[in-house]
Design a protein around this motif. Structure first.
Motif, PDB file in Angstrom:
ATOM      1  N   ARG A 253       0.845  -1.191   0.000  1.00 29.44           N
ATOM      2  CA  ARG A 253       0.000   0.000   0.000  1.00 29.44           C
ATOM      3  C   ARG A 253       0.877   1.236   0.000  1.00 29.44           C
ATOM      4  O   ARG A 253       2.014   1.189   0.455  1.00 29.44           O
ATOM      5  CB  ARG A 253      -0.867   0.020   1.272  1.00 29.44           C
ATOM      6  CG  ARG A 253      -1.991  -0.982   1.227  1.00 29.44           C
ATOM      7  CD  ARG A 253      -2.815  -0.952   2.480  1.00 29.44           C
ATOM      8  NE  ARG A 253      -2.078  -1.502   3.616  1.00 29.44           N
ATOM      9  CZ  ARG A 253      -2.587  -1.630   4.830  1.00 29.44           C
ATOM     10  NH1 ARG A 253      -3.808  -1.218   5.083  1.00 29.44           N
ATOM     11  NH2 ARG A 253      -1.872  -2.142   5.801  1.00 29.44           N
ATOM     12  N   THR A 255       1.812   4.776   1.587  1.00 27.80           N
ATOM     13  CA  THR A 255       1.615   5.448   2.867  1.00 27.80           C
ATOM     14  C   THR A 255       1.341   6.922   2.593  1.00 27.80           C
ATOM     15  O   THR A 255       2.008   7.536   1.758  1.00 27.80           O
ATOM     16  CB  THR A 255       2.885   5.319   3.732  1.00 27.80           C
ATOM     17  OG1 THR A 255       3.130   3.936   3.957  1.00 27.80           O
ATOM     18  CG2 THR A 255       2.711   6.023   5.070  1.00 27.80           C
ATOM     19  N   LYS A 284      -2.556   3.523   3.366  1.00 26.76           N
ATOM     20  CA  LYS A 284      -2.631   3.632   4.817  1.00 26.76           C
ATOM     21  C   LYS A 284      -2.173   5.038   5.187  1.00 26.76           C
ATOM     22  O   LYS A 284      -1.408   5.664   4.439  1.00 26.76           O
ATOM     23  CB  LYS A 284      -1.803   2.563   5.521  1.00 26.76           C
ATOM     24  CG  LYS A 284      -0.355   2.554   5.176  1.00 26.76           C
ATOM     25  CD  LYS A 284       0.343   1.376   5.831  1.00 26.76           C
ATOM     26  CE  LYS A 284       1.768   1.303   5.295  1.00 26.76           C
ATOM     27  NZ  LYS A 284       2.412   0.039   5.456  1.00 26.76           N
ATOM     28  N   ASN A 286      -0.502   7.711   7.908  1.00 21.71           N
ATOM     29  CA  ASN A 286       0.322   7.905   9.095  1.00 21.71           C
ATOM     30  C   ASN A 286       0.088   9.338   9.573  1.00 21.71           C
ATOM     31  O   ASN A 286       0.421  10.293   8.875  1.00 21.71           O
ATOM     32  CB  ASN A 286       1.793   7.665   8.718  1.00 21.71           C
ATOM     33  CG  ASN A 286       2.727   7.582   9.916  1.00 21.71           C
ATOM     34  OD1 ASN A 286       3.879   7.956   9.833  1.00 21.71           O
ATOM     35  ND2 ASN A 286       2.230   7.097  11.044  1.00 21.71           N
ATOM     36  N   GLU A 316     -10.587   5.158  10.395  1.00 25.09           N
ATOM     37  CA  GLU A 316     -10.780   3.704  10.446  1.00 25.09           C
ATOM     38  C   GLU A 316     -12.233   3.331  10.162  1.00 25.09           C
ATOM     39  O   GLU A 316     -12.503   2.324   9.527  1.00 25.09           O
ATOM     40  CB  GLU A 316     -10.308   3.160  11.792  1.00 25.09           C
ATOM     41  CG  GLU A 316      -8.780   3.163  11.833  1.00 25.09           C
ATOM     42  CD  GLU A 316      -8.181   2.685  13.128  1.00 25.09           C
ATOM     43  OE1 GLU A 316      -8.879   2.763  14.166  1.00 25.09           O
ATOM     44  OE2 GLU A 316      -7.006   2.258  13.103  1.00 25.09           O
ATOM     45  N   LEU A 320     -10.056   2.906   6.417  1.00 24.44           N
ATOM     46  CA  LEU A 320      -8.626   3.135   6.199  1.00 24.44           C
ATOM     47  C   LEU A 320      -7.806   2.664   7.404  1.00 24.44           C
ATOM     48  O   LEU A 320      -8.239   2.802   8.542  1.00 24.44           O
ATOM     49  CB  LEU A 320      -8.361   4.635   6.032  1.00 24.44           C
ATOM     50  CG  LEU A 320      -8.500   5.233   4.643  1.00 24.44           C
ATOM     51  CD1 LEU A 320      -8.404   6.752   4.737  1.00 24.44           C
ATOM     52  CD2 LEU A 320      -7.408   4.701   3.709  1.00 24.44           C
ATOM     53  N   THR A 321      -6.616   2.137   7.139  1.00 24.23           N
ATOM     54  CA  THR A 321      -5.697   1.849   8.231  1.00 24.23           C
ATOM     55  C   THR A 321      -4.974   3.137   8.577  1.00 24.23           C
ATOM     56  O   THR A 321      -4.453   3.802   7.682  1.00 24.23           O
ATOM     57  CB  THR A 321      -4.644   0.812   7.796  1.00 24.23           C
ATOM     58  OG1 THR A 321      -5.329  -0.297   7.260  1.00 24.23           O
ATOM     59  CG2 THR A 321      -3.769   0.380   8.962  1.00 24.23           C
ATOM     60  N   THR A 323      -2.221   5.038  11.438  1.00 23.98           N
ATOM     61  CA  THR A 323      -1.335   4.930  12.599  1.00 23.98           C
ATOM     62  C   THR A 323      -0.960   6.346  13.030  1.00 23.98           C
ATOM     63  O   THR A 323      -1.084   7.294  12.252  1.00 23.98           O
ATOM     64  CB  THR A 323      -0.048   4.166  12.230  1.00 23.98           C
ATOM     65  OG1 THR A 323       0.474   4.731  11.022  1.00 23.98           O
ATOM     66  CG2 THR A 323      -0.311   2.695  12.002  1.00 23.98           C
TER      67      THR A 323
END
Ligand code: SAH
Length: 356
Positions: A253, A255, A284, A286, A316, A320-321, A323
Protein backbone atom coordinates in the motif's frame (compact mmCIF):
# COMPACT_ATOMS: atom_id res chain seq x y z
CA UNK A 1 38.70 25.99 2.71
CA UNK A 2 41.11 23.44 1.25
CA UNK A 3 40.19 22.43 -2.30
CA UNK A 4 38.18 19.24 -2.40
CA UNK A 5 39.97 15.93 -2.75
CA UNK A 6 39.83 15.05 -6.49
CA UNK A 7 40.06 11.29 -5.90
CA UNK A 8 36.71 9.55 -6.52
CA UNK A 9 35.00 8.40 -3.33
CA UNK A 10 34.47 4.66 -3.68
CA UNK A 11 31.55 4.78 -1.24
CA UNK A 12 29.21 5.86 -4.02
CA UNK A 13 30.07 3.14 -6.55
CA UNK A 14 28.06 0.00 -7.27
CA UNK A 15 29.85 -3.32 -7.79
CA UNK A 16 29.83 -2.78 -11.55
CA UNK A 17 31.05 0.79 -11.29
CA UNK A 18 33.85 -0.29 -8.96
CA UNK A 19 34.93 -2.98 -11.42
CA UNK A 20 35.05 -0.34 -14.16
CA UNK A 21 37.01 2.06 -11.95
CA UNK A 22 39.57 -0.63 -11.16
CA UNK A 23 39.93 -1.89 -14.73
CA UNK A 24 42.83 0.48 -15.61
CA UNK A 25 44.86 -1.05 -12.76
CA UNK A 26 44.98 -4.34 -14.68
CA UNK A 27 43.94 -6.46 -11.72
CA UNK A 28 41.74 -9.57 -12.09
CA UNK A 29 38.03 -8.70 -11.84
CA UNK A 30 37.55 -10.51 -8.52
CA UNK A 31 39.70 -7.82 -6.90
CA UNK A 32 36.92 -5.29 -7.41
CA UNK A 33 34.55 -7.67 -5.70
CA UNK A 34 36.95 -8.11 -2.77
CA UNK A 35 37.22 -4.37 -2.43
CA UNK A 36 33.46 -3.89 -2.62
CA UNK A 37 32.88 -6.60 -0.02
CA UNK A 38 35.47 -5.08 2.31
CA UNK A 39 33.81 -1.67 2.15
CA UNK A 40 30.17 -2.65 2.13
CA UNK A 41 29.93 -5.98 3.90
CA UNK A 42 32.68 -5.56 6.50
CA UNK A 43 32.75 -1.77 6.70
CA UNK A 44 36.53 -1.63 6.29
CA UNK A 45 37.01 1.95 5.18
CA UNK A 46 40.80 2.14 5.17
CA UNK A 47 42.82 0.64 2.30
CA UNK A 48 45.70 -0.15 4.68
CA UNK A 49 43.44 -2.50 6.66
CA UNK A 50 42.44 -4.54 3.59
CA UNK A 51 45.09 -7.15 4.16
CA UNK A 52 43.55 -9.53 1.63
CA UNK A 53 44.88 -7.14 -1.04
CA UNK A 54 48.59 -6.93 -1.80
CA UNK A 55 50.54 -4.03 -0.40
CA UNK A 56 51.29 -2.51 -3.85
CA UNK A 57 47.61 -2.72 -4.78
CA UNK A 58 46.58 -1.01 -1.53
CA UNK A 59 49.05 1.76 -2.29
CA UNK A 60 47.80 2.09 -5.88
CA UNK A 61 44.20 2.29 -4.65
CA UNK A 62 44.98 4.94 -2.06
CA UNK A 63 46.69 7.03 -4.71
CA UNK A 64 43.71 7.01 -7.06
CA UNK A 65 40.68 6.64 -4.79
CA UNK A 66 39.42 7.39 -1.32
CA UNK A 67 36.73 6.09 0.99
CA UNK A 68 35.38 9.07 2.87
CA UNK A 69 32.47 9.21 5.29
CA UNK A 70 30.79 12.53 6.07
CA UNK A 71 32.40 14.10 9.15
CA UNK A 72 30.33 13.94 12.34
CA UNK A 73 30.11 17.55 13.50
CA UNK A 74 27.76 16.80 16.37
CA UNK A 75 25.84 13.92 17.85
CA UNK A 76 22.96 14.10 20.32
CA UNK A 77 21.44 11.11 22.05
CA UNK A 78 17.85 11.47 23.16
CA UNK A 79 16.41 9.93 26.32
CA UNK A 80 14.26 7.65 24.15
CA UNK A 81 17.29 6.07 22.43
CA UNK A 82 17.05 8.17 19.26
CA UNK A 83 20.35 9.70 18.17
CA UNK A 84 20.62 12.70 15.91
CA UNK A 85 23.76 13.21 13.83
CA UNK A 86 24.92 16.44 12.29
CA UNK A 87 27.26 15.70 9.39
CA UNK A 88 29.56 18.24 7.79
CA UNK A 89 30.21 17.60 4.11
CA UNK A 90 33.36 18.48 2.22
CA UNK A 91 32.04 21.81 0.93
CA UNK A 92 30.97 22.84 4.43
CA UNK A 93 27.26 22.06 3.89
CA UNK A 94 25.66 20.31 6.83
CA UNK A 95 22.97 17.65 6.91
CA UNK A 96 21.23 15.69 9.58
CA UNK A 97 20.31 12.04 9.98
CA UNK A 98 18.54 10.27 12.81
CA UNK A 99 19.00 6.76 14.19
CA UNK A 100 15.70 5.50 15.62
CA UNK A 101 15.88 2.16 17.41
CA UNK A 102 12.57 0.54 18.26
CA UNK A 103 11.81 -2.72 19.99
CA UNK A 104 11.57 -4.77 16.83
CA UNK A 105 13.39 -2.71 14.26
CA UNK A 106 15.92 -0.03 13.69
CA UNK A 107 15.26 2.81 11.31
CA UNK A 108 17.64 5.41 9.97
CA UNK A 109 16.07 8.63 8.78
CA UNK A 110 18.43 10.18 6.21
CA UNK A 111 18.72 13.27 4.03
CA UNK A 112 18.67 13.45 0.24
CA UNK A 113 19.56 17.15 -0.08
CA UNK A 114 21.40 19.72 2.03
CA UNK A 115 18.43 22.07 2.47
CA UNK A 116 15.17 22.03 0.53
CA UNK A 117 13.66 24.28 -2.12
CA UNK A 118 10.02 23.33 -1.57
CA UNK A 119 9.41 25.77 1.29
CA UNK A 120 6.61 23.83 3.00
CA UNK A 121 5.41 26.25 5.66
CA UNK A 122 5.46 23.74 8.50
CA UNK A 123 8.98 22.45 7.91
CA UNK A 124 12.15 23.83 9.46
CA UNK A 125 14.36 22.54 6.63
CA UNK A 126 12.20 24.44 4.13
CA UNK A 127 12.39 27.57 6.26
CA UNK A 128 16.17 27.64 5.80
CA UNK A 129 15.85 27.32 2.06
CA UNK A 130 17.37 25.48 -0.87
CA UNK A 131 20.74 23.87 -0.63
CA UNK A 132 22.14 21.30 -3.02
CA UNK A 133 21.69 17.71 -4.04
CA UNK A 134 23.68 15.11 -2.16
CA UNK A 135 25.92 12.75 -4.12
CA UNK A 136 25.42 8.97 -3.95
CA UNK A 137 28.53 8.77 -1.74
CA UNK A 138 27.03 11.34 0.66
CA UNK A 139 23.76 9.43 0.87
CA UNK A 140 25.44 6.06 1.43
CA UNK A 141 27.94 7.82 3.72
CA UNK A 142 25.25 8.83 6.23
CA UNK A 143 24.12 5.24 6.58
CA UNK A 144 27.62 3.76 6.69
CA UNK A 145 28.78 6.39 9.21
CA UNK A 146 25.92 5.56 11.58
CA UNK A 147 26.38 1.81 11.06
CA UNK A 148 30.03 2.23 12.04
CA UNK A 149 29.59 4.66 14.95
CA UNK A 150 26.61 2.90 16.49
CA UNK A 151 28.05 -0.56 15.77
CA UNK A 152 24.81 -1.63 14.09
CA UNK A 153 24.87 -5.25 13.03
CA UNK A 154 21.27 -6.23 12.45
CA UNK A 155 18.87 -5.32 9.70
CA UNK A 156 18.07 -1.73 8.97
CA UNK A 157 15.14 0.17 7.59
CA UNK A 158 15.83 3.41 5.78
CA UNK A 159 13.49 6.32 5.39
CA UNK A 160 14.29 9.34 3.23
CA UNK A 161 12.46 11.62 5.62
CA UNK A 162 15.38 13.78 6.64
CA UNK A 163 16.31 16.96 4.84
CA UNK A 164 15.35 17.47 1.23
CA UNK A 165 13.03 16.11 -1.42
CA UNK A 166 14.29 12.74 -2.72
CA UNK A 167 12.32 13.02 -5.97
CA UNK A 168 14.31 16.14 -6.85
CA UNK A 169 17.53 14.12 -6.57
CA UNK A 170 16.38 10.83 -8.04
CA UNK A 171 19.56 9.96 -9.96
CA UNK A 172 21.72 10.09 -6.85
CA UNK A 173 19.06 8.34 -4.74
CA UNK A 174 18.86 5.60 -7.36
CA UNK A 175 22.64 5.10 -7.40
CA UNK A 176 22.77 5.08 -3.59
CA UNK A 177 20.00 2.47 -3.45
CA UNK A 178 21.89 0.36 -5.99
CA UNK A 179 25.06 0.57 -3.85
CA UNK A 180 23.15 -0.41 -0.71
CA UNK A 181 20.90 -3.04 -2.34
CA UNK A 182 23.06 -6.06 -1.40
CA UNK A 183 22.92 -5.02 2.28
CA UNK A 184 19.62 -3.14 2.51
CA UNK A 185 16.83 -4.39 0.28
CA UNK A 186 14.72 -1.73 -1.47
CA UNK A 187 11.73 -3.31 0.30
CA UNK A 188 13.07 -1.88 3.56
CA UNK A 189 13.53 1.59 2.11
CA UNK A 190 10.90 4.34 2.00
CA UNK A 191 11.09 7.51 -0.05
CA UNK A 192 8.96 10.24 1.44
CA UNK A 193 7.86 12.85 -1.08
CA UNK A 194 5.93 16.08 -1.15
CA UNK A 195 4.32 14.66 -4.30
CA UNK A 196 6.23 15.64 -7.44
CA UNK A 197 4.38 14.05 -10.33
CA UNK A 198 7.29 13.77 -12.83
CA UNK A 199 9.43 12.12 -10.13
CA UNK A 200 6.65 9.67 -9.32
CA UNK A 201 6.30 8.76 -12.99
CA UNK A 202 10.03 8.21 -13.25
CA UNK A 203 10.10 6.10 -10.09
CA UNK A 204 7.25 4.03 -11.52
CA UNK A 205 9.62 2.86 -14.27
CA UNK A 206 12.31 1.54 -11.92
CA UNK A 207 12.51 -2.26 -12.05
CA UNK A 208 12.84 -2.44 -8.26
CA UNK A 209 11.07 0.26 -6.33
CA UNK A 210 11.36 1.36 -2.74
CA UNK A 211 8.23 1.96 -0.70
CA UNK A 212 6.53 5.31 -1.16
CA UNK A 213 5.24 7.72 1.47
CA UNK A 214 3.42 10.81 0.26
CA UNK A 215 3.11 13.93 2.38
CA UNK A 216 -0.52 14.92 1.94
CA UNK A 217 -1.37 17.05 5.00
CA UNK A 218 -4.69 18.46 3.79
CA UNK A 219 -7.78 17.04 2.07
CA UNK A 220 -8.29 19.94 -0.38
CA UNK A 221 -6.18 22.08 -2.70
CA UNK A 222 -6.87 25.34 -0.88
CA UNK A 223 -5.35 24.19 2.39
CA UNK A 224 -2.70 22.00 0.81
CA UNK A 225 -1.45 24.91 -1.32
CA UNK A 226 -1.36 27.05 1.79
CA UNK A 227 0.88 24.50 3.51
CA UNK A 228 2.86 23.28 0.51
CA UNK A 229 3.56 25.63 -2.43
CA UNK A 230 4.37 22.55 -4.57
CA UNK A 231 0.63 21.80 -4.60
CA UNK A 232 0.11 24.76 -6.93
CA UNK A 233 2.24 22.98 -9.52
CA UNK A 234 0.93 19.46 -8.85
CA UNK A 235 -2.54 19.76 -7.32
CA UNK A 236 -4.25 16.84 -5.58
CA UNK A 237 -6.08 15.51 -8.64
CA UNK A 238 -2.81 15.21 -10.58
CA UNK A 239 -0.94 13.75 -7.62
CA UNK A 240 -3.60 11.12 -6.96
CA UNK A 241 -3.81 10.27 -10.67
CA UNK A 242 -0.03 9.67 -10.66
CA UNK A 243 -0.42 7.38 -7.65
CA UNK A 244 -3.30 5.50 -9.26
CA UNK A 245 -1.10 4.65 -12.25
CA UNK A 246 1.90 3.81 -10.05
CA UNK A 247 2.66 0.06 -10.12
CA UNK A 248 2.10 -1.34 -6.66
CA UNK A 249 3.15 -4.87 -5.79
CA UNK A 250 0.50 -7.24 -4.46
CA UNK A 251 -0.34 -6.64 -0.81
CA UNK A 252 1.56 -3.34 -0.77
CA UNK A 253 0.00 0.00 0.00
CA UNK A 254 1.04 3.60 -0.37
CA UNK A 255 1.62 5.45 2.87
CA UNK A 256 0.11 8.91 3.20
CA UNK A 257 1.57 11.19 5.80
CA UNK A 258 -0.92 13.63 7.26
CA UNK A 259 0.28 16.40 9.51
CA UNK A 260 -2.29 17.32 12.16
CA UNK A 261 -2.47 21.00 13.09
CA UNK A 262 -5.04 21.93 15.73
CA UNK A 263 -8.00 23.79 14.28
CA UNK A 264 -6.56 23.74 10.75
CA UNK A 265 -6.97 20.25 9.34
CA UNK A 266 -8.00 18.04 12.27
CA UNK A 267 -11.82 18.18 12.18
CA UNK A 268 -13.91 15.01 11.84
CA UNK A 269 -15.07 16.34 8.48
CA UNK A 270 -11.45 16.57 7.34
CA UNK A 271 -10.94 12.90 8.18
CA UNK A 272 -14.01 11.99 6.12
CA UNK A 273 -12.81 14.19 3.24
CA UNK A 274 -9.39 12.55 3.42
CA UNK A 275 -10.94 9.08 3.32
CA UNK A 276 -13.04 10.10 0.30
CA UNK A 277 -9.96 11.51 -1.46
CA UNK A 278 -8.06 8.25 -1.00
CA UNK A 279 -11.03 6.11 -2.05
CA UNK A 280 -10.00 3.38 -4.47
CA UNK A 281 -6.30 3.61 -3.61
CA UNK A 282 -4.50 0.98 -1.57
CA UNK A 283 -3.54 3.34 1.19
CA UNK A 284 -2.63 3.63 4.82
CA UNK A 285 -2.38 6.90 6.67
CA UNK A 286 0.32 7.90 9.09
CA UNK A 287 -0.84 10.77 11.27
CA UNK A 288 1.90 13.15 12.42
CA UNK A 289 0.97 15.62 15.16
CA UNK A 290 2.64 18.91 14.19
CA UNK A 291 5.99 19.55 15.87
CA UNK A 292 6.28 23.25 16.68
CA UNK A 293 9.54 25.14 16.33
CA UNK A 294 10.52 28.77 17.02
CA UNK A 295 10.91 29.49 13.28
CA UNK A 296 7.46 28.10 12.38
CA UNK A 297 4.12 29.98 12.64
CA UNK A 298 3.40 30.32 16.36
CA UNK A 299 -0.35 29.90 15.87
CA UNK A 300 0.16 26.29 14.80
CA UNK A 301 0.06 23.66 17.51
CA UNK A 302 -0.49 19.91 17.57
CA UNK A 303 -4.03 18.82 18.46
CA UNK A 304 -4.70 17.29 21.89
CA UNK A 305 -4.09 13.52 21.96
CA UNK A 306 -7.87 12.85 22.18
CA UNK A 307 -8.41 14.78 18.94
CA UNK A 308 -5.61 12.84 17.21
CA UNK A 309 -7.23 9.59 18.39
CA UNK A 310 -10.67 10.76 17.23
CA UNK A 311 -9.28 11.64 13.78
CA UNK A 312 -7.75 8.22 13.55
CA UNK A 313 -10.96 6.40 14.52
CA UNK A 314 -12.90 8.42 11.98
CA UNK A 315 -10.47 7.28 9.25
CA UNK A 316 -10.78 3.70 10.45
CA UNK A 317 -14.56 3.91 10.34
CA UNK A 318 -14.14 4.78 6.67
CA UNK A 319 -12.11 1.59 6.21
CA UNK A 320 -8.63 3.13 6.20
CA UNK A 321 -5.70 1.85 8.23
CA UNK A 322 -4.28 4.72 10.23
CA UNK A 323 -1.34 4.93 12.60
CA UNK A 324 -0.10 7.75 14.77
CA UNK A 325 3.57 8.59 14.46
CA UNK A 326 5.35 8.50 17.76
CA UNK A 327 7.38 11.57 18.58
CA UNK A 328 10.95 10.40 18.75
CA UNK A 329 14.08 12.32 19.63
CA UNK A 330 12.00 15.29 20.64
CA UNK A 331 14.36 16.46 23.37
CA UNK A 332 17.22 16.77 20.86
CA UNK A 333 15.14 18.35 18.08
CA UNK A 334 15.33 15.22 15.98
CA UNK A 335 11.58 14.93 15.52
CA UNK A 336 9.93 15.28 12.10
CA UNK A 337 10.36 18.67 10.50
CA UNK A 338 12.98 19.74 12.99
CA UNK A 339 16.01 19.02 10.84
CA UNK A 340 17.79 22.09 9.67
CA UNK A 341 20.84 22.97 7.66
CA UNK A 342 23.41 25.02 9.47
CA UNK A 343 26.33 26.85 7.93
CA UNK A 344 25.61 29.90 5.84
CA UNK A 345 21.87 30.05 6.37
CA UNK A 346 22.22 29.92 10.13
CA UNK A 347 24.58 32.85 10.49
CA UNK A 348 23.11 35.79 12.27
CA UNK A 349 20.85 33.66 14.41
CA UNK A 350 21.49 33.22 18.06
CA UNK A 351 22.71 29.80 18.94
CA UNK A 352 19.89 29.36 21.41
CA UNK A 353 17.46 29.53 18.50
CA UNK A 354 19.14 26.58 16.87
CA UNK A 355 18.93 22.99 17.87
CA UNK A 356 22.53 22.56 18.97
N1 SAH B 1 10.44 16.14 1.26
C1 SAH B 1 9.93 14.89 1.75
C2 SAH B 1 10.73 14.32 2.90
C3 SAH B 1 11.13 15.24 4.03
S1 SAH B 1 9.92 15.64 5.22
C4 SAH B 1 8.46 15.01 2.09
O1 SAH B 1 7.91 16.11 1.93
O2 SAH B 1 7.83 14.03 2.45
C5 SAH B 1 9.58 14.18 6.11
C6 SAH B 1 8.23 14.24 6.83
O3 SAH B 1 8.27 15.15 7.95
C7 SAH B 1 7.12 14.75 5.91
O4 SAH B 1 5.96 13.98 6.00
C8 SAH B 1 6.91 16.14 6.46
O5 SAH B 1 5.66 16.60 6.10
C9 SAH B 1 7.11 15.94 7.94
N2 SAH B 1 7.26 17.21 8.66
C10 SAH B 1 7.87 18.32 8.22
N3 SAH B 1 7.77 19.32 9.14
C11 SAH B 1 7.09 18.82 10.18
C12 SAH B 1 6.69 19.35 11.46
N4 SAH B 1 6.97 20.60 11.82
N5 SAH B 1 6.01 18.54 12.29
C13 SAH B 1 5.75 17.26 11.94
N6 SAH B 1 6.10 16.71 10.77
C14 SAH B 1 6.77 17.47 9.89
Amino acid sequence: MASPDPRPNLLGLTREEMAAALAPLGEPTYRARQLWDAIHLRLVLDFAAMTELSRPLRAALAERFRITLPAVADRHASRDGTTKYLFRLEDGATIEAVDIPDRHRRTLCISSQAGCALACRFCVTGYWGAGRNLTPAEIVGQVWAIRTLAAIEGRLNLVFMGMGEPLLNLDAVRSALAVMAPTISPRRITLSTAGLVPGLDELARWPERPHLAVSLHAPDDRRRSELMPVNRTYPLAELLAALRRFPLEPRRRHTFEYLLIAGFNDADGDASALAALLGGLRAKVNLIPFNPDPVLPAEWQPPAPERVAAFRSRLERHGLTATIRKRRGDDVNAACGQLRAFGRAARGFRRSQLSF
